[in-house]
Write a protein that holds these residues in place. Structure first.
Motif, mmCIF file in Angstrom:
data_model
loop_
_atom_site.group_PDB
_atom_site.id
_atom_site.type_symbol
_atom_site.label_atom_id
_atom_site.label_comp_id
_atom_site.label_asym_id
_atom_site.label_seq_id
_atom_site.Cartn_x
_atom_site.Cartn_y
_atom_site.Cartn_z
ATOM 1 N N ASP A 87 41.721 67.361 44.101
ATOM 2 C CA ASP A 87 40.614 67.151 43.170
ATOM 3 C C ASP A 87 39.371 67.792 43.771
ATOM 4 O O ASP A 87 39.457 68.496 44.795
ATOM 5 N N TYR A 129 41.858 72.665 35.612
ATOM 6 C CA TYR A 129 40.493 73.121 35.857
ATOM 7 C C TYR A 129 40.426 74.206 36.929
ATOM 8 O O TYR A 129 39.343 74.639 37.323
ATOM 9 N N GLY A 190 32.336 69.508 36.470
ATOM 10 C CA GLY A 190 33.340 69.197 35.452
ATOM 11 C C GLY A 190 34.273 70.345 35.145
ATOM 12 O O GLY A 190 35.364 70.134 34.589
ATOM 13 N N LYS A 191 33.853 71.576 35.492
ATOM 14 C CA LYS A 191 34.691 72.765 35.307
ATOM 15 C C LYS A 191 35.135 72.956 33.857
ATOM 16 O O LYS A 191 36.242 73.447 33.589
ATOM 17 N N VAL A 192 34.274 72.578 32.909
ATOM 18 C CA VAL A 192 34.676 72.663 31.506
ATOM 19 C C VAL A 192 34.962 74.096 31.098
ATOM 20 O O VAL A 192 35.821 74.347 30.237
ATOM 21 N N MET A 195 38.486 74.888 32.356
ATOM 22 C CA MET A 195 39.439 74.099 31.585
ATOM 23 C C MET A 195 39.674 74.743 30.225
ATOM 24 O O MET A 195 40.823 74.884 29.774
ATOM 25 N N TRP A 371 33.096 61.942 38.632
ATOM 26 C CA TRP A 371 33.388 63.183 37.940
ATOM 27 C C TRP A 371 34.860 63.559 38.053
ATOM 28 O O TRP A 371 35.347 64.402 37.302
ATOM 29 N N LYS A 375 36.813 64.780 34.382
ATOM 30 C CA LYS A 375 37.765 65.861 34.088
ATOM 31 C C LYS A 375 38.985 65.329 33.344
ATOM 32 O O LYS A 375 39.577 66.033 32.520
ATOM 33 N N LYS A 376 39.379 64.091 33.636
ATOM 34 C CA LYS A 376 40.486 63.476 32.883
ATOM 35 C C LYS A 376 40.091 63.273 31.417
ATOM 36 O O LYS A 376 40.895 63.499 30.508
ATOM 37 N N ASN A 379 40.189 66.508 29.683
ATOM 38 C CA ASN A 379 41.569 66.915 29.468
ATOM 39 C C ASN A 379 42.175 66.248 28.232
ATOM 40 O O ASN A 379 43.035 66.823 27.549
#
Length: 387
Positions: A87, A129, A190-192, A195, A371, A375-376, A379
């Protein structure tokens, strides 16, 4: 005369050369690599502080908080922890009682307060991500005229193909970070963007624009007018908090959305707008969406809620006609971790919605107000937006 002037000049030049040589040959400090993620998923953290008395690994993401580090003969303090579950984790050092980030690491957590360092432990197979070999979108910073004469900033993600397919228009997800976070946090932590790059390439999500506004316009106004930054609110649903949430709502509805729809190729109707947020951003999401049902068909609350008392006082438009509400919102999502300090309030809110016959999607995971959990939630929600 020439000899008399030559020797003093020669001696002066020689002294300069010797002085320069001695400086050039001064010992360099040890080269520090930190953090170092090892093949067995342990992580070694290091910090150069030859004159420090104590150095601690700050944060409790690796099993325990404030873990003493060991000083080597070269003045480098180090510790190895783990194995660590794959993570992205924040951390820092406490050097003789002062918290600092890792000077050997440029990967920082965007925040209004302390900017922790970040370390990513990769999974054996790429996480959703992770940076993968797929077409990538773009992330840009935009400035817009904001509330009370201030200038606002938003971070905007546009999907791969946006600049080439110039006739195509896109739905928009307005995504708001939490208390003390900035407009960069959903991107950098968050790496949106990654993703969505991966999900779009895999056919799991629809191509969309993501707009990430700053959730604290009152602080921005203070900064730009030379005033002190306002203190944090003491209650999430107190009078001051609700005033600040309303200011954000005003900014989003009257400034941010019109700016985005003027400058980007967007589909400008409620069925193609979503709003979501984490923590304070989740509270802003719910209140903004419930006050502007005509603007958003998808609503995503990540670790947040509205108390039943406030719902009864301010949002009877949502609860008095559940059939209409269930038709209006194609998705009302509530995500929470069982160790989150907002878990109790969130479950009370969800039970209230059940009693009022309001449809919603509940997602409960382990973990706390982190955070890693955000991310979950992403997702779970990104694949169902605008479908």
């Amino acid at each position: 005369m020439k000899l008399k002037t030559f020797f003093p000049l020669f001696g002066f030049v020689a002294l300069l050369a010797i002085s320069h040589l001695s400086i050039a040959q001064a010992p360099r400090p040890p080269y520090v690599v930190s953090p170092k993620v090892n093949p067995d998923k342990t992580v070694t953290f290091s910090y150069l502080a030859p004159n420090a008395t104590t150095v601690l690994l700050d944060g409790n993401q690796f099993g325990s908080a404030n873990v003493p580090m060991t000083k080597g003969e070269n003045g480098v303090w180090s510790i190895t922890v783990g194995p660590v579950k794959p993570d992205i984790y924040p951390y820092g050092f406490k050097v003789d009682g002062t918290t600092i980030n890792d000077p050997s690491n440029t990967y920082l957590f965007p925040n209004e307060r302390f900017k922790a360092s970040l370390v990513e432990i990769p999974a054996d197979s790429p996480a959703i991500y992770a940076l993968q070999n797929v077409p990538h979108g773009s992330v840009s910073y935009q400035y817009y005229p904001s509330v009370e004469g201030s200038t606002g900033t938003v971070v905007v993600y546009t999907p791969a193909g946006y600049t080439k397919e110039t006739a195509k228009k896109y739905p928009v997800y307005y995504l708001i970070s939490g208390t003390t976070d900035t407009e960069e946090t959903f991107w950098k932590v968050g790496k949106v963007n990654l993703m969505l790059d991966n999900m779009i390439a895999q056919g799991k999500a629809k191509a969309m624009i993501v707009v990430m506004p700053y959730g604290n316009p009152l602080a921005r106004i203070a900064e730009q007018t030379g005033k002190d930054k306002p203190s944090d609110v003491m209650s999430r649903d107190g009078e001051d908090a609700l005033k600040r949430i309303k200011l954000f709502e005003t900014d989003l509805i009257t400034n941010v959305i019109p700016y985005i729809e003027k400058n980007y190729r967007t589909i400008n109707n409620r069925d193609n707008r979503a709003i979501g947020g984490f923590s304070r951003g989740g509270g802003q999401t719910l209140r903004t969406a419930f006050n502007n049902v005509d603007k958003f068909a998808y609503v995503c609350s990540y670790a947040s809620y509205i108390s039943p008392a406030e719902m009864d006082k301010s949002f009877t438009n949502i609860t008095s006609n559940p059939d209409k509400t269930n038709k209006d919102f194609k998705l009302l999502f509530s995500g929470i971790g069982t160790e989150d300090f907002l878990y109790k309030g969130t479950t009370e809110w969800e039970n209230y919605l059940k009693d009022k016959k309001i449809n919603f999607k509940s997602y409960v995971t382990d973990g706390g107000h982190t955070w890693m959990n955000v991310k979950k939630y992403l997702n779970e929600t990104l694949p169902v937006l605008f479908k």
